[in-house]
Write an enzyme that holds these catalytic residues in place. Sequence first.
Site, mmCIF file in Angstrom:
data_model
loop_
_atom_site.group_PDB
_atom_site.id
_atom_site.type_symbol
_atom_site.label_atom_id
_atom_site.label_comp_id
_atom_site.label_asym_id
_atom_site.label_seq_id
_atom_site.Cartn_x
_atom_site.Cartn_y
_atom_site.Cartn_z
ATOM 1 N N ASP A 127 120.519 -46.332 63.582
ATOM 2 C CA ASP A 127 120.275 -47.329 64.625
ATOM 3 C C ASP A 127 118.918 -47.078 65.289
ATOM 4 O O ASP A 127 118.491 -47.841 66.161
ATOM 5 C CB ASP A 127 121.423 -47.392 65.640
ATOM 6 C CG ASP A 127 121.692 -46.063 66.308
ATOM 7 O OD1 ASP A 127 120.985 -45.076 66.007
ATOM 8 O OD2 ASP A 127 122.620 -46.005 67.146
ATOM 9 N N SER A 128 118.204 -46.043 64.808
ATOM 10 C CA SER A 128 116.800 -45.858 65.199
ATOM 11 C C SER A 128 115.969 -47.045 64.717
ATOM 12 O O SER A 128 114.807 -47.193 65.132
ATOM 13 C CB SER A 128 116.240 -44.547 64.635
ATOM 14 O OG SER A 128 116.534 -44.440 63.252
ATOM 15 N N GLU B 292 122.010 -33.001 66.432
ATOM 16 C CA GLU B 292 120.648 -33.363 66.853
ATOM 17 C C GLU B 292 120.199 -32.539 68.048
ATOM 18 O O GLU B 292 120.896 -32.453 69.071
ATOM 19 C CB GLU B 292 120.601 -34.881 67.190
ATOM 20 C CG GLU B 292 119.216 -35.335 67.591
ATOM 21 C CD GLU B 292 119.036 -36.862 67.555
ATOM 22 O OE1 GLU B 292 119.953 -37.576 67.112
ATOM 23 O OE2 GLU B 292 117.962 -37.317 67.975
HETATM 24 O O1 KIV Z 1 119.500 -43.354 64.046
HETATM 25 C C1 KIV Z 1 119.002 -42.345 63.522
HETATM 26 O O2 KIV Z 1 117.895 -42.366 62.962
HETATM 27 C C2 KIV Z 1 119.764 -41.101 63.574
HETATM 28 C C3 KIV Z 1 119.072 -39.855 63.096
HETATM 29 C C4 KIV Z 1 118.039 -39.448 64.033
HETATM 30 C C5 KIV Z 1 120.042 -38.785 62.805
HETATM 31 O O3 KIV Z 1 120.862 -41.099 63.999
#
Ligand code: KIV
Length: 272
Positions: free
Chosen positions: A52-53, A190
């Site tokens: 969701d990044s 994380e």
């Molecule tokens: O949404 C994302 O990119 C993540 C990673 C940073 C693990 O959850």
Amino acid sequence: MSIHKSELKKITTHQFQEMKNRGEKISMLTAYDYSMAKILDSAGIDVLLVGDSASNVMAGHETTLPITLDQMIYHASSVVRAVERALVIVDIPFGSYQGNSTEALRSAIRIMKESGAHGVKMEGGSEIRASVERVLTAGVPVMGHLGLTPQSIFKFGTYTVRAKEEQEAERLMEDAKVLEECGCFGIVLEKIPASLAQKVAREVSIPIIGIGAGVGVDGQVLVMQDVLGITKEFQPRFLRRYADLHTTITEAIVGYIKDVKSESFPNEREQY
Ligand code: KIV
């Protein structure tokens, strides 16, 4: 060097576990679109996370909260169409599973059915146990996510290192065990101290993938734009950049603009 098609063996959640069992480190990166996923997959990446990044790096939002389930499915289906080998895991976005196991199940089923992905990821520990268990009853593989959980950023207020204090570290270890007991096939940790991450990786049998969690875990994940140096502003200590695409792309575009303006593009061979 990319991998030849004949060497391809699809990564399954079973193989993901086998990699931990035989001590082979797992490589994982985020992906959100077809073209980039195709490159990462043929380079041999083990796991692609449709994170969701995407809310930050693709849509320009400040947090991961605004991205919707429909948008995640759009990104995920683009990635799935590109992939021949990697395991594809998709974040269930904020507001689509917390506190409501029926909604969690519905969201996970939509992701699996409409994108063709191989599993989902959910942030949180014992507080989302009911949702995790409900999704697992449908045969959908679930990956947990503990430590810095960006969907709860407004609860914590900062993106600093988590679980530095003993009480929070103990809670994180308990949550990891809860997720393992529920049947999750892996956990992302994380931004937590390396010593704690290593302890979790030793005490739980499922693979632990770290981001800012040191080398003592079973694999590593980073955001693709950060690894390739497309993003410039984000410079946490845990990040290693493997390219400077920001500069490469800028130079290429400056060259293109110059050639268009000076009429040196297209030339005789580049026209009909
Ligand atoms: O949404 C994302 O990119 C993540 C990673 C940073 C693990 O959850």
